[in-house]
Design a protein around this motif. Structure first.
Motif, PDB file in Angstrom:
ATOM      1  N   LEU A 459       0.849  -1.180   0.000  1.00  0.00           N
ATOM      2  CA  LEU A 459       0.000   0.000   0.000  1.00  0.00           C
ATOM      3  C   LEU A 459       0.890   1.237   0.000  1.00  0.00           C
ATOM      4  CD1 LEU A 459      -3.133   0.552   2.186  1.00  0.00           C
ATOM      5  CD2 LEU A 459      -1.375   2.291   2.110  1.00  0.00           C
ATOM      6  N   ALA A 460       0.735   2.069  -1.005  1.00  0.00           N
ATOM      7  CA  ALA A 460       1.604   3.242  -1.147  1.00  0.00           C
ATOM      8  C   ALA A 460       1.206   4.321  -0.145  1.00  0.00           C
ATOM      9  CB  ALA A 460       1.514   3.792  -2.569  1.00  0.00           C
ATOM     10  N   ALA A 461       2.124   4.677   0.757  1.00  0.00           N
ATOM     11  CA  ALA A 461       1.860   5.713   1.751  1.00  0.00           C
ATOM     12  C   ALA A 461       3.108   6.564   1.937  1.00  0.00           C
ATOM     13  CB  ALA A 461       1.444   5.085   3.082  1.00  0.00           C
ATOM     14  N   LYS A 462       2.912   7.859   2.136  1.00  0.00           N
ATOM     15  CA  LYS A 462       4.037   8.765   2.354  1.00  0.00           C
ATOM     16  C   LYS A 462       4.637   8.594   3.743  1.00  0.00           C
ATOM     17  CE  LYS A 462       2.232  12.383  -0.712  1.00  0.00           C
ATOM     18  NZ  LYS A 462       1.781  13.798  -0.793  1.00  0.00           N
ATOM     19  N   TYR A 463       3.785   8.256   4.710  1.00  0.00           N
ATOM     20  CA  TYR A 463       4.234   8.080   6.088  1.00  0.00           C
ATOM     21  C   TYR A 463       3.646   6.787   6.646  1.00  0.00           C
ATOM     22  CZ  TYR A 463       5.332  13.080   5.779  1.00  0.00           C
ATOM     23  OH  TYR A 463       5.830  14.296   5.398  1.00  0.00           O
ATOM     24  N   ILE A 464       4.350   6.212   7.611  1.00  0.00           N
ATOM     25  CA  ILE A 464       3.890   4.993   8.275  1.00  0.00           C
ATOM     26  C   ILE A 464       3.883   5.257   9.774  1.00  0.00           C
ATOM     27  CG2 ILE A 464       4.482   2.606   8.851  1.00  0.00           C
ATOM     28  CD1 ILE A 464       5.548   4.018   5.525  1.00  0.00           C
ATOM     29  N   MET A 465       2.761   4.934  10.414  1.00  0.00           N
ATOM     30  CA  MET A 465       2.626   5.120  11.858  1.00  0.00           C
ATOM     31  C   MET A 465       2.395   3.777  12.528  1.00  0.00           C
ATOM     32  SD  MET A 465      -0.121   7.436  14.015  1.00  0.00           S
ATOM     33  CE  MET A 465       0.017   7.579  15.804  1.00  0.00           C
ATOM     34  N   ILE A 531       5.707   7.968  14.145  1.00  0.00           N
ATOM     35  CA  ILE A 531       5.547   8.058  12.692  1.00  0.00           C
ATOM     36  C   ILE A 531       6.925   8.139  12.054  1.00  0.00           C
ATOM     37  CG2 ILE A 531       4.616   9.443  10.789  1.00  0.00           C
ATOM     38  CD1 ILE A 531       2.483  10.461  12.765  1.00  0.00           C
ATOM     39  N   ILE A 532       7.124   7.386  10.970  1.00  0.00           N
ATOM     40  CA  ILE A 532       8.344   7.477  10.179  1.00  0.00           C
ATOM     41  C   ILE A 532       7.982   7.821   8.745  1.00  0.00           C
ATOM     42  CG2 ILE A 532       9.669   5.874  11.601  1.00  0.00           C
ATOM     43  CD1 ILE A 532       9.122   3.708   9.483  1.00  0.00           C
ATOM     44  N   SER A 533       8.928   8.424   8.039  1.00  0.00           N
ATOM     45  CA  SER A 533       8.720   8.752   6.633  1.00  0.00           C
ATOM     46  C   SER A 533       8.973   7.529   5.763  1.00  0.00           C
ATOM     47  CB  SER A 533       9.637   9.905   6.220  1.00  0.00           C
ATOM     48  OG  SER A 533      10.976   9.638   6.607  1.00  0.00           O
ATOM     49  N   ARG A 534       8.507   7.611   4.540  1.00  0.00           N
ATOM     50  CA  ARG A 534       8.563   6.473   3.623  1.00  0.00           C
ATOM     51  C   ARG A 534       9.998   6.031   3.330  1.00  0.00           C
ATOM     52  NH1 ARG A 534       5.371   4.004  -0.184  1.00  0.00           N
ATOM     53  NH2 ARG A 534       6.422   3.263  -2.066  1.00  0.00           N
ATOM     54  N   ASP A 535      10.936   6.990   3.234  1.00  0.00           N
ATOM     55  CA  ASP A 535      12.309   6.611   2.901  1.00  0.00           C
ATOM     56  C   ASP A 535      12.944   5.778   4.014  1.00  0.00           C
ATOM     57  OD1 ASP A 535      12.285   8.805   4.582  1.00  0.00           O
ATOM     58  OD2 ASP A 535      14.054   9.745   3.698  1.00  0.00           O
ATOM     59  N   ILE A 536      12.612   6.083   5.268  1.00  0.00           N
ATOM     60  CA  ILE A 536      13.115   5.261   6.375  1.00  0.00           C
ATOM     61  C   ILE A 536      12.490   3.871   6.329  1.00  0.00           C
ATOM     62  CG2 ILE A 536      13.086   4.988   8.884  1.00  0.00           C
ATOM     63  CD1 ILE A 536      13.497   7.961   9.156  1.00  0.00           C
ATOM     64  N   ALA A 537      11.184   3.816   6.043  1.00  0.00           N
ATOM     65  CA  ALA A 537      10.514   2.513   5.950  1.00  0.00           C
ATOM     66  C   ALA A 537      11.134   1.664   4.840  1.00  0.00           C
ATOM     67  CB  ALA A 537       9.024   2.713   5.701  1.00  0.00           C
ATOM     68  N   LYS A 538      11.456   2.285   3.706  1.00  0.00           N
ATOM     69  CA  LYS A 538      12.081   1.539   2.605  1.00  0.00           C
ATOM     70  C   LYS A 538      13.471   1.057   3.000  1.00  0.00           C
ATOM     71  CE  LYS A 538      11.502   2.694  -1.661  1.00  0.00           C
ATOM     72  NZ  LYS A 538      11.485   3.429  -2.952  1.00  0.00           N
ATOM     73  N   PHE A 539      14.189   1.872   3.753  1.00  0.00           N
ATOM     74  CA  PHE A 539      15.504   1.471   4.241  1.00  0.00           C
ATOM     75  C   PHE A 539      15.392   0.232   5.133  1.00  0.00           C
ATOM     76  CE2 PHE A 539      18.841   1.676   7.476  1.00  0.00           C
ATOM     77  CZ  PHE A 539      19.985   1.842   6.711  1.00  0.00           C
ATOM     78  N   VAL A 540      14.378   0.214   6.001  1.00  0.00           N
ATOM     79  CA  VAL A 540      14.147  -0.939   6.873  1.00  0.00           C
ATOM     80  C   VAL A 540      13.835  -2.180   6.036  1.00  0.00           C
ATOM     81  CG1 VAL A 540      12.584  -1.897   8.615  1.00  0.00           C
ATOM     82  CG2 VAL A 540      13.419   0.449   8.848  1.00  0.00           C
ATOM     83  N   VAL A 541      12.984  -2.016   5.032  1.00  0.00           N
ATOM     84  CA  VAL A 541      12.615  -3.149   4.180  1.00  0.00           C
ATOM     85  C   VAL A 541      13.829  -3.669   3.417  1.00  0.00           C
ATOM     86  CG1 VAL A 541      11.219  -3.858   2.204  1.00  0.00           C
ATOM     87  CG2 VAL A 541      10.226  -2.396   3.976  1.00  0.00           C
ATOM     88  N   ASN A 542      14.623  -2.759   2.842  1.00  0.00           N
ATOM     89  CA  ASN A 542      15.808  -3.183   2.091  1.00  0.00           C
ATOM     90  C   ASN A 542      16.808  -3.893   2.998  1.00  0.00           C
ATOM     91  OD1 ASN A 542      14.825  -2.100  -0.285  1.00  0.00           O
ATOM     92  ND2 ASN A 542      15.833  -0.125  -0.001  1.00  0.00           N
ATOM     93  N   GLY A 543      16.955  -3.393   4.219  1.00  0.00           N
ATOM     94  CA  GLY A 543      17.860  -4.047   5.156  1.00  0.00           C
ATOM     95  C   GLY A 543      17.400  -5.451   5.498  1.00  0.00           C
ATOM     96  N   HIS A 544      16.088  -5.626   5.616  1.00  0.00           N
ATOM     97  CA  HIS A 544      15.532  -6.964   5.865  1.00  0.00           C
ATOM     98  C   HIS A 544      15.772  -7.877   4.670  1.00  0.00           C
ATOM     99  CE1 HIS A 544      12.522 -10.057   5.506  1.00  0.00           C
ATOM    100  NE2 HIS A 544      11.763  -9.311   4.729  1.00  0.00           N
ATOM    101  N   GLN A 545      15.565  -7.360   3.477  1.00  0.00           N
ATOM    102  CA  GLN A 545      15.726  -8.191   2.285  1.00  0.00           C
ATOM    103  C   GLN A 545      17.173  -8.632   2.094  1.00  0.00           C
ATOM    104  OE1 GLN A 545      14.029  -5.554  -0.641  1.00  0.00           O
ATOM    105  NE2 GLN A 545      11.958  -6.387  -0.390  1.00  0.00           N
TER     106      GLN A 545
END
Length: 621
Positions: A459-465, A531-545
């Motif tokens: 789900l595309a979101a600018k921020y994640i809470m 709340i975190i911004s999308r770029d931090i969330a993507k960083f977390v996902v990439n680190g997991h992958q």
């Protein structure tokens, strides 16, 4: 020989001239500023993940291909449901060789629970059983043994009215909270979540717990002044949910010293249990532990032991030298009947994630761009809490319009009855994402990663809470605030800038030096709402992958560690602290209010609806 060497030299010069000529006449590729910036950003992250020695584990974690239950868990047809969208994305995370404690247990038990759920659904469909039928009772009555089919939740209580007899020297009685198969007569595969033993012969109380793999733990006594080398006295300063572990009301009196000459001070206590006197004892589940009230007065508290949590309880047993006049377990997890509690399920169901639009007579789907995804941590039995959120702050216009999406992230339960109720709820309201493991507290960081995956890849979101199912969230205020923020490098909430690991092994948040060797944590935001911004969330996902992401069992601290690693990769981070994010209460003017049960949740929503412009939102009591 000389002629051959000269010919070779001429050949080499010819080749060099050819490549030089080709280079001069080939078309030039011009890299624009945005392309250069993107290239530099990718290079920064590549360099970070591949050269940062603190993150590149040695050896790098590998995937376990023989994890018991994982293949079975993913092979069942239910795994393709809308409530299991995360499962394909999180499978490798479950298989890591450096997985969190209880991961293997959580997966193995989930595979059994998932299979039982599939069979129960098949039976219900084949026999046309009313799928809305309640299988989890609100209360259970009995005498000495009470079956609890759906476990306990916060505020569940066991009340026993009894008459102690005390017919022998070692007289006493006990109340046990038990988990495991009822067919296990010898108790070899049964855990005791709490054993509350009353010693009438010596006027003191023993509390302990037993796990299948570790056996009995450290025994806690009350009063703690009992001198017995085989017992471990509880700490007088330790509190559980703000309540003392042992309520000792010592009294001083005069008594004979045994020789008849003079007198001496005698230390006594007002012991709550007396032979041949009726008592009413209520043992209730709090957030951090069990609490015992006797005849209306608080007496003892007992912190939940690791992996021995109240939702695991499936039997309450009373035994010993007493007559049980009555016993009841109430406040158990039940689902609400939306048909009688609210007008229409459509008013509560989550708005669709995708829009269907017409194009040249054909239908195609387009994902909506959302401002915010809110991931709510919940456990399977918390039916009432989820319903209270649906009926309160999920009714904000921003949620109903789809600008803000809310999803509950919930693990499976060991009880087939609870899982069947949970499945029915997920299919009805379409706002639950099931996690492929049994919901042990030590695994909640996997939910945090799951929220990041959901908000970036599903789900595309600018921020994640992230928030909890006992937190009230002011959606209107958060939307207004986020619109004024830069979209990158944000950690927003109640920030702890100076904290250190708990080294007390009895603490719920105990961290060993092996888990975190430093004396302090990087800045982190308290878990009830951040709340975190999308770029931090993507960083977390990439680190997991890439399996470079550090796994840590305290999820809010874990996010702080990951944000710090994001910063170390060369990115800018803004830590925005807001005192209106209340992590342990509600305060007037709140943005997030924590520890709000269903009644308080609905009360806050009623007050919000009656607010005039510029009014300060008030708390409920």
């Amino acid at each position: 020989m000389k002629k051959w060497s000269g010919g070779t030299l001429i050949g080499i010069l010819t080749v060099l001239l050819f490549f030089r000529y080709s280079y001069l006449f080939q078309p030039r590729i011009v890299i624009t500023a945005p392309q250069m910036l993107q290239k530099q950003k990718k290079q920064q992250q590549y360099t970070f993940w591949n050269s940062n020695p603190s993150l590149n584990f040695t050896p790098k974690p590998h995937l376990l291909h023989n994890l018991t239950g994982l293949v079975e868990l993913y092979s069942l047809p239910l795994s393709s449901s809308r409530s299991t969208l995360l499962w394909p994305h999180i499978r490798d995370l479950l298989s890591r060789s450096d997985s969190l404690p209880d991961t293997a247990t959580g997966i193995r038990e989930a595979s059994v629970a998932w299979k039982q759920l599939a069979q129960a659904i098949d039976r219900a469909n084949a026999s046309d059983v009313d799928f809305d039928h309640r299988r989890c009772p609100f209360s259970v009555t009995g005498n000495r043994t009470l079956e609890v089919p759906c476990g306990l939740v916060q505020d569940s209580a066991v009340t026993v009215v009894g008459l102690p007899r005390g017919g022998n020297e070692s007289s006493g009685f006990q109340i046990e909270m038990i988990s495991g198969s009822r067919d296990d007569d010898e108790g070899l595969q049964r855990s005791v979540i709490l054993r509350y033993r009353v010693r009438l012969d010596r006027d003191f109380i023993e509390q302990n717990a037993k796990s299948v793999d570790k056996g009995w733990g450290v025994e806690e006594t009350c009063p703690s002044s009992i001198a017995n080398a085989s017992l471990h006295s509880s700490s007088g300063n330790h509190r559980v949910d703000g309540l003392v572990t042992c309520s000792e009301q010592a009294t001083r009196g005069k008594g004979s010293n045994g020789g008849g000459s003079g007198s001496s001070d005698i230390l006594g206590t007002n012991f709550p249990f007396v032979k041949e006197h009726v008592f009413t004892a209520t043992l209730w589940a709090g957030l951090e532990g069990f609490h015992m009230n006797v005849n209306g007065k608080h007496e003892t508290s007992f912190t939940y032991r690791e992996r021995l949590e109240p939702w695991l309880v499936n039997e309450v047993k009373v035994s010993g030298d007493l007559d049980v006049l009555s016993s009841i377990v109430n406040g158990l997890p039940v689902t609400e009947d939306w048909k009688t509690m609210f007008g229409s399920v459509e008013d509560l169901r989550a708005p669709p994630v995708v829009d269907v639009i017409a194009a040249n007579g054909n239908s195609k789907k387009r994902k909506k761009r959302r401002l915010l995804l809110i991931g709510v941590f919940s456990t399977a039995g918390n039916f009432e809490r989820r319903m209270a959120i649906r009926r309160s702050w999920m009714q904000y216009k921003a949620v109903r319009s789809g600008q803000v999406a809310v999803r509950f992230f919930t693990g499976l339960h060991k009880s087939s009855e609870v899982n069947l109720e949970l499945w029915n709820e997920a299919e009805t309201y379409e706002d639950i994402q099931l996690m492929p493991f049994v919901d042990y507290y030590s695994l909640i960081s996997l939910k945090t990663i799951g929220i990041c995956i959901f908000g970036t890849e599903i789900l595309a979101a600018k921020y994640i809470m992230k928030t909890d199912d006992d937190a009230f969230v002011r959606i209107d205020e958060i939307v207004s605030i986020l619109k004024n923020f830069d979209e990158n490098g944000l950690l927003y909430g109640s920030i702890s800038f100076d904290s250190e690991p708990h080294r007390d092994q009895e603490s719920k948040w105990y961290i060993s030096p092996e888990e975190w060797m430093r004396s302090s944590y990087p800045p982190w935001a308290h878990g009830p709402g951040y709340i975190i911004s999308r770029d931090i969330a993507k960083f977390v996902v990439n680190g997991h992958q890439r399996r470079n992401l550090r796994l840590f069992k305290l999820e809010d601290v874990a996010m702080g560690i990951w944000v710090s690693e994001f910063k170390n990769s060369g990115q800018r981070v803004r830590y925005v602290n807001d005192d209106r994010f209340h992590s342990d209460s509600c305060g007037d003017g709140y943005v997030v209010a924590h520890y709000q049960g269903p009644r308080l949740m609905l009360c806050l929503w009623k007050k919000i609806q009656s607010l005039e412009q510029d009014d300060v939102p008030m708390c409920c009591v």
